[in-house]
Write an enzyme that holds these catalytic residues in place. Structure first.
Site, PDB file in Angstrom:
ATOM      1  N   ASP A   9     -20.221  17.888  27.255  1.00  0.00           N
ATOM      2  CA  ASP A   9     -20.801  19.213  27.121  1.00  0.00           C
ATOM      3  C   ASP A   9     -21.960  19.059  26.111  1.00  0.00           C
ATOM      4  O   ASP A   9     -22.057  18.025  25.437  1.00  0.00           O
ATOM      5  CB  ASP A   9     -19.711  20.161  26.579  1.00  0.00           C
ATOM      6  N   LEU A  10     -22.831  20.040  26.028  1.00  0.00           N
ATOM      7  CA  LEU A  10     -23.982  19.898  25.116  1.00  0.00           C
ATOM      8  C   LEU A  10     -23.800  20.724  23.838  1.00  0.00           C
ATOM      9  O   LEU A  10     -23.543  20.182  22.769  1.00  0.00           O
ATOM     10  CB  LEU A  10     -25.270  20.296  25.852  1.00  0.00           C
ATOM     11  N   ASP A  11     -23.922  22.049  23.995  1.00  0.00           N
ATOM     12  CA  ASP A  11     -23.853  22.926  22.820  1.00  0.00           C
ATOM     13  C   ASP A  11     -22.462  22.857  22.195  1.00  0.00           C
ATOM     14  O   ASP A  11     -21.468  23.110  22.863  1.00  0.00           O
ATOM     15  CB  ASP A  11     -24.142  24.379  23.224  1.00  0.00           C
ATOM     16  N   THR A  17     -26.327  24.274  18.853  1.00  0.00           N
ATOM     17  CA  THR A  17     -27.351  25.264  19.179  1.00  0.00           C
ATOM     18  C   THR A  17     -26.789  26.684  19.113  1.00  0.00           C
ATOM     19  O   THR A  17     -27.545  27.642  19.267  1.00  0.00           O
ATOM     20  CB  THR A  17     -27.952  24.998  20.578  1.00  0.00           C
ATOM     21  N   LYS A  45     -19.707  31.275  23.281  1.00  0.00           N
ATOM     22  CA  LYS A  45     -19.751  29.806  23.388  1.00  0.00           C
ATOM     23  C   LYS A  45     -19.288  29.330  24.764  1.00  0.00           C
ATOM     24  O   LYS A  45     -18.219  29.722  25.227  1.00  0.00           O
ATOM     25  CB  LYS A  45     -18.914  29.154  22.290  1.00  0.00           C
ATOM     26  N   SER A 114     -23.236  20.821  31.226  1.00  0.00           N
ATOM     27  CA  SER A 114     -23.483  21.964  30.333  1.00  0.00           C
ATOM     28  C   SER A 114     -23.798  23.229  31.112  1.00  0.00           C
ATOM     29  O   SER A 114     -24.358  23.171  32.208  1.00  0.00           O
ATOM     30  CB  SER A 114     -24.675  21.626  29.423  1.00  0.00           C
ATOM     31  N   ALA A 115     -23.456  24.381  30.517  1.00  0.00           N
ATOM     32  CA  ALA A 115     -23.776  25.672  31.136  1.00  0.00           C
ATOM     33  C   ALA A 115     -25.226  26.065  30.869  1.00  0.00           C
ATOM     34  O   ALA A 115     -25.742  27.006  31.472  1.00  0.00           O
ATOM     35  CB  ALA A 115     -22.848  26.744  30.574  1.00  0.00           C
ATOM     36  N   ASN A 118     -31.270  25.290  29.573  1.00  0.00           N
ATOM     37  CA  ASN A 118     -32.255  24.622  28.713  1.00  0.00           C
ATOM     38  C   ASN A 118     -31.803  23.213  28.322  1.00  0.00           C
ATOM     39  O   ASN A 118     -32.399  22.601  27.427  1.00  0.00           O
ATOM     40  CB  ASN A 118     -32.475  25.445  27.438  1.00  0.00           C
ATOM     41  N   LYS A 145     -18.016  27.793  33.921  1.00  0.00           N
ATOM     42  CA  LYS A 145     -16.730  27.373  33.362  1.00  0.00           C
ATOM     43  C   LYS A 145     -15.938  28.647  33.044  1.00  0.00           C
ATOM     44  O   LYS A 145     -16.548  29.614  32.600  1.00  0.00           O
ATOM     45  CB  LYS A 145     -16.944  26.590  32.053  1.00  0.00           C
ATOM     46  N   GLU A 169     -15.521  18.553  25.173  1.00  0.00           N
ATOM     47  CA  GLU A 169     -15.824  19.993  25.229  1.00  0.00           C
ATOM     48  C   GLU A 169     -15.469  20.705  23.920  1.00  0.00           C
ATOM     49  O   GLU A 169     -14.498  20.327  23.270  1.00  0.00           O
ATOM     50  CB  GLU A 169     -14.991  20.647  26.336  1.00  0.00           C
ATOM     51  N   ASP A 170     -16.233  21.735  23.583  1.00  0.00           N
ATOM     52  CA  ASP A 170     -15.911  22.520  22.378  1.00  0.00           C
ATOM     53  C   ASP A 170     -15.407  23.923  22.718  1.00  0.00           C
ATOM     54  O   ASP A 170     -14.943  24.637  21.829  1.00  0.00           O
ATOM     55  CB  ASP A 170     -17.150  22.666  21.478  1.00  0.00           C
TER      56      ASP A 170
HETATM   57  P1  B16 Z   1     -28.842  28.950  28.106  1.00  0.00           P
HETATM   58  P2  B16 Z   1     -22.746  24.412  26.782  1.00  0.00           P
HETATM   59  C1  B16 Z   1     -23.755  26.909  26.742  1.00  0.00           C
HETATM   60  O1  B16 Z   1     -23.910  25.512  26.618  1.00  0.00           O
HETATM   61  C2  B16 Z   1     -23.616  27.588  25.384  1.00  0.00           C
HETATM   62  O2  B16 Z   1     -22.429  27.181  24.740  1.00  0.00           O
HETATM   63  C3  B16 Z   1     -23.595  29.084  25.578  1.00  0.00           C
HETATM   64  O3  B16 Z   1     -23.486  29.738  24.324  1.00  0.00           O
HETATM   65  C4  B16 Z   1     -24.874  29.528  26.304  1.00  0.00           C
HETATM   66  O4  B16 Z   1     -24.850  30.924  26.549  1.00  0.00           O
HETATM   67  C5  B16 Z   1     -24.980  28.764  27.623  1.00  0.00           C
HETATM   68  O5  B16 Z   1     -24.964  27.370  27.373  1.00  0.00           O
HETATM   69  C6  B16 Z   1     -26.230  29.109  28.392  1.00  0.00           C
HETATM   70  O6  B16 Z   1     -27.350  28.645  27.689  1.00  0.00           O
HETATM   71  O7  B16 Z   1     -29.180  30.353  27.720  1.00  0.00           O
HETATM   72  O8  B16 Z   1     -29.640  27.912  27.336  1.00  0.00           O
HETATM   73  O9  B16 Z   1     -28.955  28.733  29.600  1.00  0.00           O
HETATM   74  O10 B16 Z   1     -21.808  24.609  25.644  1.00  0.00           O
HETATM   75  O11 B16 Z   1     -22.128  24.608  28.146  1.00  0.00           O
HETATM   76  O12 B16 Z   1     -23.531  23.113  26.673  1.00  0.00           O
HETATM   77 MG    MG Z   2     -20.223  23.891  24.422  1.00  0.00          MG
END
Ligand code: B16
Ligand code: MG
Length: 221
Positions: A9-11, A17, A45, A114-115, A118, A145, A169-170
């Protein structure tokens, strides 16, 4: 152990972030006239951008038209990108590079799951983009997810069956998605919050080489 692959996962796993998402969502809440706290931010998150706005509006008990919602989503992302564009490799979370180096040395492939829409930009900002075998981000999936779609596409990119994939994953929803996909889930964060994971560490500095060898050698936990 080369029959194993990793999905990150990223964030909250590779970078934090969430603090930038918070600032950008807070600006939207301020403009709408309600309080948005760091505790509220926890609810966002791992959640998609569109779903995050729904949760935010629920917190503020605000109703908007679809057109107004679109404007808020564009404005939030513009603001968020302002923070992302200033990111550098110094924002990679502690211990992550050591684990990536270990995986490279042992020819273990890893992809991103990642979701975030960006994700590619963030990986480029922190100079990690070229190291990933593949990237699955918010642009590649139709179901968020805890649906396992993002990780199943990741397994496909790794050319591995799901049970040979290990997910870091977090978020609770992310751990759930990994388990539904029949993968090994490693939680990064609080043990109680991520109790569904197979293993939980506070951060990557707690993950030893011995643990990684054991994890990559075993067939399934
Ligand atoms: P964006 P992950 C998720 O990333 C974030 O945890 C979540 O807070 C955010 O709303 C989502 O990405 C969408 O991000 O606005 O940049 O498309 O944890 O799945 O890496
Ligand atoms: Mg995450």
């Amino acid at each position: 152990m080369n029959d194993k692959g990793i999905i990150f996962d990223l964030d909250g796993v590779i970078v934090d972030t969430a603090k930038y998402h918070y600032l950008a969502w807070k600006k939207i809440a301020d403009a709408l006239g309600f309080e948005f706290t760091k505790a509220h931010n926890e609810l966002l998150k791992g959640v998609s951008r569109t779903r995050s706005l729904e949760i935010l509006l629920d917190i503020g008990k605000v109703t908007l038209s679809d057109n107004e919602k679109q404007k808020k989503l564009i404005s939030k992302n513009k603001d968020y990108l302002g923070y992302i564009e200033k990111m550098g490799a110094d924002e990679i979370l502690p211990g992550v590079l050591t684990v990536l180096d270990f995986l490279d040395e042992n020819n273990i492939h890893y992809v991103l799951g990642s979701a975030s829409k960006n994700a590619e930009l963030i990986l480029k900002q922190i100079n990690l983009h070229h190291r990933f075998f593949g990237i699955v981000d918010g642009n590649a999936v139709s179901k968020a997810k805890p649906d396992p779609e993002v990780f199943l596409i990741g397994a496909h990119k790794l050319h591995l069956p799901p049970e040979n994939c290990i997910v870091f994953e977090d978020a609770i929803a992310g751990v759930e998605a990994a388990k539904i996909a029949n993968m090994t889930a490693i939680g990064i964060g609080d043990k109680e919050t991520l109790s569904e994971a197979d293993f939980v560490f506070n951060d990557f500095t707690e993950i030893s080489e011995a643990f990684l060898y054991e994890l990559l050698d075993s067939t399934k936990y």
